[in-house]
Design an enzyme around this catalytic site. Structure first.
Site, PDB file in Angstrom:
ATOM      1  N   LYS A 224       0.820  -1.218   0.000  1.00 39.80           N
ATOM      2  CA  LYS A 224       0.000   0.000   0.000  1.00 39.80           C
ATOM      3  C   LYS A 224       0.853   1.267   0.000  1.00 39.80           C
ATOM      4  O   LYS A 224       2.048   1.232   0.280  1.00 39.80           O
ATOM      5  CB  LYS A 224      -0.954  -0.021   1.193  1.00 39.80           C
ATOM      6  CG  LYS A 224      -2.138  -0.954   0.931  1.00 39.80           C
ATOM      7  CD  LYS A 224      -3.219  -0.865   1.957  1.00 39.80           C
ATOM      8  CE  LYS A 224      -4.385  -1.790   1.532  1.00 39.80           C
ATOM      9  NZ  LYS A 224      -5.333  -1.992   2.602  1.00 39.80           N
ATOM     10  N   ARG A 258      -3.324  -9.837   5.336  1.00 37.68           N
ATOM     11  CA  ARG A 258      -3.768  -9.928   3.943  1.00 37.68           C
ATOM     12  C   ARG A 258      -2.625  -9.442   3.062  1.00 37.68           C
ATOM     13  O   ARG A 258      -2.260  -8.268   3.130  1.00 37.68           O
ATOM     14  CB  ARG A 258      -5.032  -9.073   3.769  1.00 37.68           C
ATOM     15  CG  ARG A 258      -5.629  -9.097   2.384  1.00 37.68           C
ATOM     16  CD  ARG A 258      -6.867  -8.199   2.337  1.00 37.68           C
ATOM     17  NE  ARG A 258      -7.424  -8.146   0.994  1.00 37.68           N
ATOM     18  CZ  ARG A 258      -6.965  -7.335   0.042  1.00 37.68           C
ATOM     19  NH1 ARG A 258      -5.981  -6.511   0.280  1.00 37.68           N
ATOM     20  NH2 ARG A 258      -7.522  -7.339  -1.153  1.00 37.68           N
TER      21      ARG A 258
HETATM   22  C1  7PJ Z   1      -8.088  -4.367   2.091  1.00 36.85           C
HETATM   23  C2  7PJ Z   1      -9.120  -5.191   1.693  1.00 36.85           C
HETATM   24  C3  7PJ Z   1      -7.741  -4.296   3.471  1.00 36.85           C
HETATM   25  C4  7PJ Z   1      -9.499  -5.872   3.858  1.00 36.85           C
HETATM   26  C5  7PJ Z   1      -8.317  -4.190  -0.038  1.00 36.85           C
HETATM   27  C6  7PJ Z   1      -5.386  -3.187  -1.617  1.00 36.85           C
HETATM   28  C7  7PJ Z   1      -6.727  -2.553  -1.695  1.00 36.85           C
HETATM   29  N1  7PJ Z   1      -9.834  -5.954   2.558  1.00 36.85           N
HETATM   30  N2  7PJ Z   1      -9.268  -5.065   0.347  1.00 36.85           N
HETATM   31  N3  7PJ Z   1      -8.491  -5.077   4.316  1.00 36.85           N
HETATM   32  N4  7PJ Z   1      -7.566  -3.755   0.988  1.00 36.85           N
HETATM   33  N5  7PJ Z   1     -10.170  -6.604   4.750  1.00 36.85           N
HETATM   34  O1  7PJ Z   1      -5.211  -4.379  -1.415  1.00 36.85           O
HETATM   35  O2  7PJ Z   1      -4.425  -2.398  -1.803  1.00 36.85           O
HETATM   36  O3  7PJ Z   1      -6.845  -3.574   3.932  1.00 36.85           O
HETATM   37  S1  7PJ Z   1      -8.102  -3.719  -1.691  1.00 36.85           S
END
Ligand code: 7PJ
Length: 276
Positions: A224, A258
């Site tokens: 990010k 994640r």
């Molecule tokens: C997240 C997500 C996060 C959860 C995305 C990216 C943007 N779901 N989906 N937490 N980020 N739970 O991966 O840069 O931080 S999409």
């Protein structure tokens, strides 16, 4: 505090160690040109590779939530995501679906998704009803406003207090609807309407979040802009920074990370847990 997450066909005991959620994007800009069949094959290959690398669950997303990314119509999101769920179900790994659309949630749950990951915290009308009568896991994330506007000068008087208050009110509404707490994990939503300072404060507050709400915390820092801001690196050179972010989150109490880079994160966590 006991940390357990019920996820459809699976259950995670999170008392002793963190687990890795691998990101599987099924958006057209995430695979080389070649149409739907190519994108499905690419998704399956990528999922198999993540499983070999030791991933604990796979998060399937059909709509990019990058700041300012276009909204994907419902039918298109279903066309992207549903074939991937059917193809991956037999691989016997927990499947999470990254969506904020109740109709996608409903279809995904019917197809056997094990978790619904909603960046919008199940705020859309019908979202709670779409998941209530299943046993899928639920990731409830904080986002300020929506992806189009969230990064326009985000402001909080007390970012940690406000994010916790938001998550608490969502958890309360979901449990009032009859949803078992064992199905819920919480996520401060790094980068979703936050400055670098907000993100850093929230990493440091993961333990407080977990303790105040009594729920496991999921952290998504992988590649990010926060990692870019701290390292000065473009997105394709953020692996080391992302690993450090994942470990910092786990050190502060996160129990699900994640990530894009599964092999590296699995190794880092093995060493971390042996030494922690
Ligand atoms: C997240 C997500 C996060 C959860 C995305 C990216 C943007 N779901 N989906 N937490 N980020 N739970 O991966 O840069 O931080 S999409």
């Amino acid at each position: 505090m006991r940390q357990y997450l019920q996820c459809g066909r699976f259950g995670f005991n999170l008392d002793k160690k963190a687990v890795v959620m691998g990101i599987l994007n099924v958006t057209p800009d995430s695979f080389s040109d070649g149409g739907r069949h190519a994108s499905l094959e690419f998704a399956v290959t990528h999922a198999e590779q993540m499983i070999e690398q030791g991933v604990d669950m796979i998060d399937i997303g059909g709509e990019s939530s990058r700041p300012g990314a276009p909204v994907v119509p419902l039918e298109e999101e279903l066309r992207r995501v549903m074939p991937v769920i059917y193809a991956l179900r037999e691989l016997d790994k927990p499947l999470s679906i990254d969506t904020y659309k109740p109709e996608v949630m409903r279809e995904a749950v019917l197809a056997g998704a094990d978790m619904i990951n909603d960046i919008n915290g199940f705020r859309a009308p019908g979202a709670i009803e779409a998941v209530r009568d299943s046993d899928c896991g639920l990731c409830l994330m904080h986002m300020l406003r929506d992806p189009a506007t969230m990064q326009q000068d985000p402001h909080y008087d007390d970012v940690v207090g406000e994010v916790i208050a938001f998550l608490r009110s969502r958890v309360d509404e979901m449990t009032a609807a009859g949803i078992d707490r064992e199905r819920i994990c919480i996520d401060p939503g790094f980068g979703f309407g936050k400055t670098l300072e907000h993100n850093v404060a929230l990493v440091r507050a993961i333990g407080r979040m977990r303790d105040e709400l009594g729920l496991p915390v999921l952290a998504g820092l992988s590649r990010k802009s926060m990692i870019g801001a701290l390292t000065g690196k473009p997105v394709e050179q953020r692996v080391a920074g992302s690993l450090a972010g994942a470990l910092a989150a786990v050190a502060h109490g996160a129990r699900i990370v994640r990530v894009h880079d599964v092999a590296e994160t699995v190794d880092a966590l093995k060493v971390w847990h042996a030494c922690a």
